[in-house]
Motif scaffolding. Structure first.
Motif, mmCIF file in Angstrom:
data_model
loop_
_atom_site.group_PDB
_atom_site.id
_atom_site.type_symbol
_atom_site.label_atom_id
_atom_site.label_comp_id
_atom_site.label_asym_id
_atom_site.label_seq_id
_atom_site.Cartn_x
_atom_site.Cartn_y
_atom_site.Cartn_z
ATOM 1 N N UNK A 1 -6.577 -6.679 19.878
ATOM 2 C CA UNK A 1 -5.535 -7.524 19.302
ATOM 3 C C UNK A 1 -5.964 -8.938 18.904
ATOM 4 N N UNK A 2 -7.278 -9.236 18.958
ATOM 5 C CA UNK A 2 -7.684 -10.611 18.620
ATOM 6 C C UNK A 2 -7.214 -10.978 17.215
ATOM 7 N N UNK A 3 -7.355 -10.062 16.279
ATOM 8 C CA UNK A 3 -6.786 -10.284 14.944
ATOM 9 C C UNK A 3 -5.626 -9.307 14.739
ATOM 10 N N UNK A 4 -4.556 -9.754 14.091
ATOM 11 C CA UNK A 4 -3.380 -8.888 13.919
ATOM 12 C C UNK A 4 -3.513 -7.965 12.711
ATOM 13 N N UNK A 5 -4.645 -7.249 12.645
ATOM 14 C CA UNK A 5 -4.898 -6.363 11.517
ATOM 15 C C UNK A 5 -4.215 -5.011 11.701
ATOM 16 N N UNK A 6 -3.982 -4.335 10.591
ATOM 17 C CA UNK A 6 -3.504 -2.959 10.626
ATOM 18 C C UNK A 6 -4.693 -2.023 10.782
ATOM 19 N N UNK A 7 -4.384 -0.752 11.017
ATOM 20 C CA UNK A 7 -5.427 0.239 11.246
ATOM 21 C C UNK A 7 -5.870 0.873 9.929
ATOM 22 N N UNK A 8 -5.186 1.910 9.463
ATOM 23 C CA UNK A 8 -5.586 2.617 8.246
ATOM 24 C C UNK A 8 -4.402 2.715 7.293
ATOM 25 N N UNK A 9 -4.674 3.135 6.054
ATOM 26 C CA UNK A 9 -3.587 3.126 5.074
ATOM 27 C C UNK A 9 -3.863 4.077 3.922
ATOM 28 N N UNK A 10 -2.799 4.340 3.184
ATOM 29 C CA UNK A 10 -2.863 4.991 1.878
ATOM 30 C C UNK A 10 -2.652 3.885 0.845
ATOM 31 N N UNK A 11 -3.681 3.506 0.116
ATOM 32 C CA UNK A 11 -3.573 2.393 -0.832
ATOM 33 C C UNK A 11 -2.698 2.802 -2.023
ATOM 34 N N UNK A 12 -1.830 1.893 -2.436
ATOM 35 C CA UNK A 12 -0.986 2.158 -3.603
ATOM 36 C C UNK A 12 -1.733 1.718 -4.866
ATOM 37 N N UNK A 13 -2.741 2.526 -5.259
ATOM 38 C CA UNK A 13 -3.530 2.202 -6.453
ATOM 39 C C UNK A 13 -2.663 2.191 -7.706
ATOM 40 N N UNK A 14 -1.708 3.100 -7.775
ATOM 41 C CA UNK A 14 -0.872 3.208 -8.969
ATOM 42 C C UNK A 14 -0.136 1.896 -9.237
ATOM 43 N N UNK A 15 0.459 1.319 -8.185
ATOM 44 C CA UNK A 15 1.177 0.049 -8.325
ATOM 45 C C UNK A 15 0.229 -1.067 -8.748
ATOM 46 N N UNK A 16 -0.951 -1.092 -8.162
ATOM 47 C CA UNK A 16 -1.906 -2.156 -8.450
ATOM 48 C C UNK A 16 -2.453 -2.044 -9.866
ATOM 49 N N UNK A 17 -2.751 -0.819 -10.302
ATOM 50 C CA UNK A 17 -3.264 -0.634 -11.655
ATOM 51 C C UNK A 17 -2.223 -1.042 -12.701
ATOM 52 N N UNK A 18 -0.983 -0.662 -12.455
ATOM 53 C CA UNK A 18 0.057 -0.925 -13.448
ATOM 54 C C UNK A 18 0.418 -2.405 -13.547
#
Length: 549
Positions: A174-191
């Protein structure tokens, strides 16, 4: 041997007393722990009775501290004329404290690293400990583990050190409040475009640009979390950008190629573009280093596209993987490939994409990947089809409460805590009632740990990970002043209870041939069901999706 408690000195009368830990955490009084310590000390019945009698002085109290329990325990041993056992118990507690102090000492942990301690240096097979940036990450990791144990609730930290539970990825959380893993929303980012560093990146106008942007997104996402990342349905995701290539080639063909040859020309050029783009993506991912000193743990899913462009993307991915990397044709580690099988699409001879399924099987035979997913079964189990996240775990089906639409890309996991089931079985020593009592205690510890993971992750600010929270990787675009909980709450994110050793638990109770024993089978199912029901209960109370690994 099972310990029988004397009726007139039963510790069951203390079940309503709350035990206050050193950090102020309150837990129920678990009498079985006293029994385990007494057994470890090899105490006789007279000694046990003396200790129980001292502890029963707490009856009627609302709370009692761990220090008071220890003093009563020692007092009971001395009243039974067991001074040697009393000293042994004092030494046991002192050793426990020394182990905790050692584990939470950053300087000591760094010394292990500098001494090339094999457990520290080789803790992750994806990291080359000879490389400078990996060494820096390992140095930060050992310090973060020590500091992280100090940050955790006391009972969670000690349970982790004893091996009762495992707090995953202690070198980051917990030293950094990072998330673990994800499904990146490439479609949203590309558009809609996105920003990395000081550069604003616009929507790609070709498949080559799209895959180049993907590799940059992956590198940055991997540096802003500690788990893997995935691309969902990459063949369909990239199709619109390959179509732009096709349209450009058709325009060129209209100027230079005879009408009857234009379609053939444009398709041939587009196929070459697709192959080159997918090959570049494979090489770029395998030559990337994230800030954690390793190649980003990346997963890509494909197989559901039906257009000629989607089919070409699928075939390119598989042919490139079969060919291998470089002049030695090595098997690529990443991206991890996942090919989707679907009835009526590619499963049986005669299906339109059956030829690609056969190519996927050839690739899997020669290069280990792709893994194969059954579309129909995933939909049946989880409510809808989706790619597993980079950490290989699946999101549950989820609809946005505001729009009512199914959402998969842009979602994430907040971390994992695993319970050691075989240890519970061994401590229970054949006593099912005691097993369930210990099980409940460990579940309470896991719940405390998971709640802490959620609370700590929510302390992040959007500006800590702009690409995740502000530029679309997590599916939404938060303002700097927004709470990151906007992408976690309402069960959008998962938080995971892991377990190991269900098979070994049944072996402990029923012997090595338990698979054909219906009672043993039912017992195994009852344990998994109990954990699942607890996850459902916690979700209904707190609004975060507790998943069972």
């Amino acid at each position: 041997m099972k310990i029988e408690l004397m009726n007139d000195t039963s510790l069951q009368n203390l079940t309503d007393v709350k035990v206050v830990k050193r950090d102020g955490t309150e837990t129920p009084f678990y009498g079985y722990k006293i029994d385990l310590v007494l057994k470890e000390l090899d105490a006789d019945d007279k000694t046990k009775a003396a200790v129980y009698q001292e502890l029963l002085s707490f009856m009627g109290k609302k709370t009692v501290s761990t220090i008071e329990i220890a003093r009563a325990f020692i007092s009971g041993l001395k009243k039974a004329d067991q001074n040697i056992l009393a000293q042994k118990y004092v030494n046991y507690r002192r050793q426990d404290e020394e182990n905790f102090a050692e584990a939470t000492d950053p300087q000591y942990k760094l010394s292990q690293l500098f001494d090339r301690n094999s457990r520290v240096v080789h803790e992750n097979a994806n990291k080359d400990s000879h490389v400078f940036n990996t060494q820096r990450d390992l140095e930060a990791g050992v310090v973060s583990r020590a500091l992280g144990l100090r940050m955790l609730p006391d009972l969670v930290a000690k349970a982790h050190l004893r091996g009762d539970i495992h707090w995953h990825d202690l070198d980051y959380s917990p030293v950094t409040p990072e998330t673990n893993c994800c499904l990146i929303d490439f479609d949203e980012m590309f558009k809609n475009g996105f920003k990395i560093g000081n550069a604003w990146v616009s929507s790609p106008r070709s498949i080559q640009t799209a895959t180049a942007q993907m590799s940059q997104i992956i590198a940055n996402v991997a540096s802003l979390q500690y788990g893997g990342c995935s691309a969902n349905r990459i063949d369909q995701l990239l199709e619109p950008y390959a179509k732009l290539n096709y349209q450009k080639h058709m325009k060129d063909a209209e100027e230079w190629i005879a009408p009857e040859k234009r379609e053939e020309f444009a398709r041939a050029k587009t196929k070459k573009d697709i192959y080159d783009a997918m090959q570049a993506l494979e090489y770029e991912i395998n030559t990337l280093y994230s800030s954690q000193g390793q190649t980003p743990f990346t997963t890509i899913n494909f197989g559901l596209g039906t257009s000629w462009i989607s089919r070409e993307i699928q075939k390119a991915i598989l042919k490139i993987r079969i060919k291998g990397l470089g002049k030695e044709h090595r098997t690529a580690i990443f991206p991890k490939l996942i090919f989707t099988l679907k009835r009526g699409l590619n499963l049986q001879p005669g299906d339109p994409n059956y030829d690609i399924k056969q190519l996927a099987l050839e690739c899997s035979t020669k290069r280990m990947y792709p893994d194969l997913l059954m579309y129909d079964k995933i939909k049946e189990i989880t409510g809808s089809f989706k790619t597993p996240m980079g950490c290989r775990s699946f999101l549950q089906g989820w609809k946005d409460p505001e729009t009512g639409k199914e959402v998969n890309s842009g979602r994430m996991n907040l971390g994992v805590v695993t319970v050691n089931l075989p240890r519970i079985a061994l401590e229970a020593q054949g006593d099912k009632e005691l097993f369930w009592q210990i099980f409940q205690e460990k579940m309470n510890i896991c719940h405390t740990a998971l709640k802490y993971r959620i609370a700590r992750t929510k302390q992040a600010k959007p500006e800590n990970a702009p690409l995740l929270y502000m530029y679309g990787a997590f599916g939404k675009r938060l303002k700097r002043t927004d709470s990151v909980d906007e992408v976690f709450k309402n069960s959008r994110a998962t938080i995971s209870l892991g377990y190991i050793g269900l098979y070994e638990v049944c072996t402990t109770f029923y012997g090595s041939n338990w698979e054909h024993n219906q009672e043993a089978h039912d017992f195994a199912v009852s344990i998994a069901k109990a954990m699942h029901e607890l996850c459902a209960k916690w979700e209904s109370e707190e609004g975060y999706h507790y998943s069972l690994y």
